[in-house]
Design a protein around this motif. Structure first.
Motif, PDB file in Angstrom:
ATOM      1  N   ALA A 170       0.865  -1.192   0.000  1.00 33.42           N
ATOM      2  CA  ALA A 170       0.000   0.000   0.000  1.00 33.42           C
ATOM      3  C   ALA A 170       0.894   1.232   0.000  1.00 33.42           C
ATOM      4  N   PRO A 171       1.526   1.535  -1.137  1.00 38.40           N
ATOM      5  CA  PRO A 171       2.566   2.571  -1.173  1.00 38.40           C
ATOM      6  C   PRO A 171       2.109   3.969  -0.794  1.00 38.40           C
ATOM      7  N   ASP A 172       0.817   4.244  -0.859  1.00 35.73           N
ATOM      8  CA  ASP A 172       0.334   5.586  -0.521  1.00 35.73           C
ATOM      9  C   ASP A 172      -0.035   5.745   0.952  1.00 35.73           C
ATOM     10  N   VAL A 173       0.028   4.657   1.700  1.00 32.50           N
ATOM     11  CA  VAL A 173      -0.361   4.704   3.114  1.00 32.50           C
ATOM     12  C   VAL A 173       0.807   5.193   3.963  1.00 32.50           C
ATOM     13  N   VAL A 174       0.547   6.198   4.782  1.00 31.70           N
ATOM     14  CA  VAL A 174       1.533   6.698   5.741  1.00 31.70           C
ATOM     15  C   VAL A 174       0.981   6.442   7.137  1.00 31.70           C
ATOM     16  N   PRO A 175       1.513   5.453   7.861  1.00 28.39           N
ATOM     17  CA  PRO A 175       1.031   5.186   9.221  1.00 28.39           C
ATOM     18  C   PRO A 175       1.542   6.235  10.202  1.00 28.39           C
ATOM     19  N   ASP A 176       1.067   6.159  11.419  1.00 27.54           N
ATOM     20  CA  ASP A 176       1.552   7.047  12.472  1.00 27.54           C
ATOM     21  C   ASP A 176       2.769   6.472  13.183  1.00 27.54           C
ATOM     22  N   VAL A 177       2.787   5.156  13.329  1.00 30.02           N
ATOM     23  CA  VAL A 177       3.887   4.472  14.013  1.00 30.02           C
ATOM     24  C   VAL A 177       4.179   3.179  13.265  1.00 30.02           C
ATOM     25  N   VAL A 178       5.470   2.845  13.155  1.00 28.99           N
ATOM     26  CA  VAL A 178       5.907   1.572  12.587  1.00 28.99           C
ATOM     27  C   VAL A 178       6.875   0.934  13.567  1.00 28.99           C
ATOM     28  N   THR A 179       6.696  -0.354  13.845  1.00 28.81           N
ATOM     29  CA  THR A 179       7.615  -1.061  14.736  1.00 28.81           C
ATOM     30  C   THR A 179       8.492  -2.015  13.937  1.00 28.81           C
ATOM     31  N   LEU A 180       9.749  -2.115  14.357  1.00 29.96           N
ATOM     32  CA  LEU A 180      10.764  -2.902  13.653  1.00 29.96           C
ATOM     33  C   LEU A 180      11.573  -3.720  14.645  1.00 29.96           C
ATOM     34  N   ALA A 181      12.185  -4.781  14.154  1.00 33.46           N
ATOM     35  CA  ALA A 181      13.185  -5.543  14.913  1.00 33.46           C
ATOM     36  C   ALA A 181      13.761  -6.592  13.950  1.00 33.46           C
ATOM     37  N   MET A 232      21.972  -9.062  15.758  1.00 33.94           N
ATOM     38  CA  MET A 232      22.142  -8.333  17.023  1.00 33.94           C
ATOM     39  C   MET A 232      20.769  -7.935  17.555  1.00 33.94           C
ATOM     40  N   PRO A 233      20.562  -8.004  18.864  1.00 28.67           N
ATOM     41  CA  PRO A 233      19.239  -7.652  19.414  1.00 28.67           C
ATOM     42  C   PRO A 233      18.992  -6.151  19.362  1.00 28.67           C
ATOM     43  N   ILE A 234      18.011  -5.767  18.561  1.00 27.48           N
ATOM     44  CA  ILE A 234      17.640  -4.366  18.438  1.00 27.48           C
ATOM     45  C   ILE A 234      16.226  -4.281  17.893  1.00 27.48           C
ATOM     46  N   GLY A 235      15.476  -3.309  18.370  1.00 30.99           N
ATOM     47  CA  GLY A 235      14.144  -3.022  17.858  1.00 30.99           C
ATOM     48  C   GLY A 235      13.955  -1.524  17.800  1.00 30.99           C
ATOM     49  N   THR A 288      17.442   0.207  29.323  1.00 34.14           N
ATOM     50  CA  THR A 288      18.860   0.282  29.654  1.00 34.14           C
ATOM     51  C   THR A 288      19.741   0.079  28.429  1.00 34.14           C
ATOM     52  N   PHE A 289      19.426  -0.936  27.631  1.00 36.67           N
ATOM     53  CA  PHE A 289      20.319  -1.314  26.529  1.00 36.67           C
ATOM     54  C   PHE A 289      19.909  -0.743  25.180  1.00 36.67           C
ATOM     55  N   GLY A 290      18.688  -0.227  25.060  1.00 35.83           N
ATOM     56  CA  GLY A 290      18.199   0.239  23.777  1.00 35.83           C
ATOM     57  C   GLY A 290      19.037   1.364  23.201  1.00 35.83           C
ATOM     58  N   GLY A 291      19.372   1.246  21.921  1.00 32.39           N
ATOM     59  CA  GLY A 291      20.160   2.273  21.256  1.00 32.39           C
ATOM     60  C   GLY A 291      21.630   2.233  21.591  1.00 32.39           C
ATOM     61  N   ASN A 292      22.112   1.127  22.184  1.00 30.43           N
ATOM     62  CA  ASN A 292      23.528   1.065  22.523  1.00 30.43           C
ATOM     63  C   ASN A 292      24.378   1.111  21.254  1.00 30.43           C
ATOM     64  N   PRO A 293      25.601   1.613  21.339  1.00 39.28           N
ATOM     65  CA  PRO A 293      26.396   1.846  20.133  1.00 39.28           C
ATOM     66  C   PRO A 293      26.644   0.599  19.291  1.00 39.28           C
ATOM     67  N   VAL A 294      26.825  -0.561  19.940  1.00 34.49           N
ATOM     68  CA  VAL A 294      27.145  -1.770  19.180  1.00 34.49           C
ATOM     69  C   VAL A 294      25.950  -2.207  18.338  1.00 34.49           C
ATOM     70  N   ALA A 295      24.772  -2.275  18.949  1.00 31.67           N
ATOM     71  CA  ALA A 295      23.581  -2.676  18.200  1.00 31.67           C
ATOM     72  C   ALA A 295      23.242  -1.661  17.114  1.00 31.67           C
ATOM     73  N   ALA A 296      23.383  -0.378  17.425  1.00 37.12           N
ATOM     74  CA  ALA A 296      23.089   0.655  16.431  1.00 37.12           C
ATOM     75  C   ALA A 296      24.052   0.574  15.252  1.00 37.12           C
ATOM     76  N   LYS A 297      25.330   0.349  15.541  1.00 35.79           N
ATOM     77  CA  LYS A 297      26.312   0.237  14.461  1.00 35.79           C
ATOM     78  C   LYS A 297      26.050  -1.007  13.612  1.00 35.79           C
ATOM     79  N   ALA A 298      25.612  -2.093  14.246  1.00 38.07           N
ATOM     80  CA  ALA A 298      25.251  -3.297  13.495  1.00 38.07           C
ATOM     81  C   ALA A 298      24.104  -3.007  12.535  1.00 38.07           C
TER      82      ALA A 298
END
Length: 415
Positions: free
Chosen positions: A257-268, A275-278, A298-308
């Protein structure tokens, strides 16, 4: 003294899988049942178990290892970052965290990324917890209702579990957070009837993975966006399994649905390539709903997961893997659909559900036979096999699976 099995503590005919699984039963909580194998090494799309058996991994840790195992770009990025700066608290930030949030805004909301913000977590269920809290903040007590779809799977923590439909997952932990109602997937009339000014949000998966890899019908996401907007409710799309190129587009809803713009999208899952990241990525007013102290990790957005994650995204782009996923996925789906005993092949790209006829099922038995022949798949439903291999899967390995599947199904049909 170690209880771990070694060559000196067992006979020459020992099955190391059996020995390690016995230790597993005494050491690990029984939340997953007995593991099929004990894996010790992976390279590309192949893995090896502790007995030396080689298998072609067509599940990729359930849509996680999108670059396969031990990909040089991912290994290099993690090693370099860990040698430089590993963990920091969220009293601080890092270039990797900020850059990843900017990149995700571009990928998820390509038209107006400047209005998007990301919350980085450690898993899909945590991303959906953040989205649940965004929904609760939207409208406050005047919007107590949240809508989700039948057959939905959004995670197993208490908040995400409240959004998950399957009774066997929910009932042992009730009472769950209230206000969640389930609607038939794909039923626009049911959605129209349920929506009102007391609804905070609608959660949907564009392709319901645990339901057997079932895409929402054409037009449903467009209708969902129109109806939620009219009711003042948020549209939250769970791309935990389907996002990050799995369908041949960065997001499955971009494809469906290429024209649909949601308000929130979740990823992982594929976001970190192992590497564990969402992430919960929101746009517009939804991006401003959570303030200081209202959510954290505590761990969300840590440099290692973000770099991965940045390495995964760069590799997908530079190696043309979106195009590869589309080309291989389309060809493979056509060939798999022609196998006798296969009723249909659902999904998109390299997320596929293979429907099996009653005469060759049940699917878990077929998956076990394929495992014995050196192929890792799983059966999310009694009549469905799921494929979610690395994006780097070769034509030769895909074709080998098709031949083995045909042979397995022919044998079961003749039995």
């Amino acid at each position: 003294m170690s209880k771990h099995p070694t060559a000196s503590t067992a006979g020459s005919n020992v099955s190391w899988n059996t020995a390690w699984r016995a230790l597993y039963a005494g050491a690990v909580m029984n939340t997953f049942g007995t593991p099929g194998r004990v894996l010790v090494r992976g390279e590309g799309t192949h893995v090896w178990d502790v007995d030396g058996n080689e298998l072609i991994d067509l599940l990729a840790g359930i849509a996680v290892n999108c670059l396969g195992h031990a990909h040089p770009a991912l290994v290099a990025a993690i090693t370099e970052q860990l040698n430089t700066l590993g963990h920091i608290s969220n009293l601080f930030t890092s270039p990797a965290q900020v850059t990843l949030a900017e990149v995700l805004a571009d990928l998820v909301f390509p038209v107006e990324p400047q209005f998007a913000r990301a919350f980085l977590a450690n898993s899909g269920t945590e991303a959906n917890e953040a989205a649940f809290k965004i929904a609760r903040r939207h409208g406050g007590p005047s919007r107590p209702r949240i809508l989700a779809l039948e057959e939905a799977f959004h995670g197993r923590t208490i908040g995400a579990l409240a959004l998950t439909h399957k009774a066997a997952y929910r009932e042992p932990f009730e009472p769950l957070p209230g206000g969640v109602e389930f609607l038939p997937a794909g039923d626009v009339d049911a959605l129209r009837s349920a929506l009102g000014t007391d609804v905070a949000a609608l959660f949907v998966e564009p392709i319901q993975g645990e339901a057997g890899v079932r895409p929402l019908p054409a037009g449903y996401l467009e209708a969902a966006r129109e109806l939620t907007s009219a009711a003042g409710a948020l549209l939250i799309i769970d791309e935990v399994q389907t996002g990050m190129g799995r369908t041949g587009a960065w997001m499955a809803h971009h494809l469906l649905a290429p024209d649909v713009v949601p308000d929130v999208v979740t990823l992982a899952k594929g976001l970190g390539g192992g590497m564990p990241i969402g992430a919960a990525v929101a746009t517009g007013a939804a991006a401003e709903l959570l303030g200081p102290g209202q959510h954290g990790t505590t761990f969300g957005g840590n440099p290692v997961a973000a770099k991965a994650a940045l390495a995964v995204i760069e590799t997908i782009e530079t190696d043309g893997l979106l195009e590869r996923v589309t080309a291989l996925g389309d060809r493979w789906a056509t060939e798999l659909a022609a196998v006798p005993g296969v009723t249909e092949v659902r999904g998109a790209g390299l997320l596929r559900g293979i429907g099996l006829a009653d005469s060759v099922g049940p699917a878990p038995e077929v998956a076990s036979e394929l495992d014995r022949r050196g192929f890792i798949v799983n059966a999310p439903r009694p009549d469905t096999l799921r494929l979610a291999p690395p994006f780097i899967l070769s034509d030769a390995d895909a074709d080998a699976f098709t031949r083995e599947l045909a042979d397995v199904l022919a044998g079961r049909a003749a039995a």
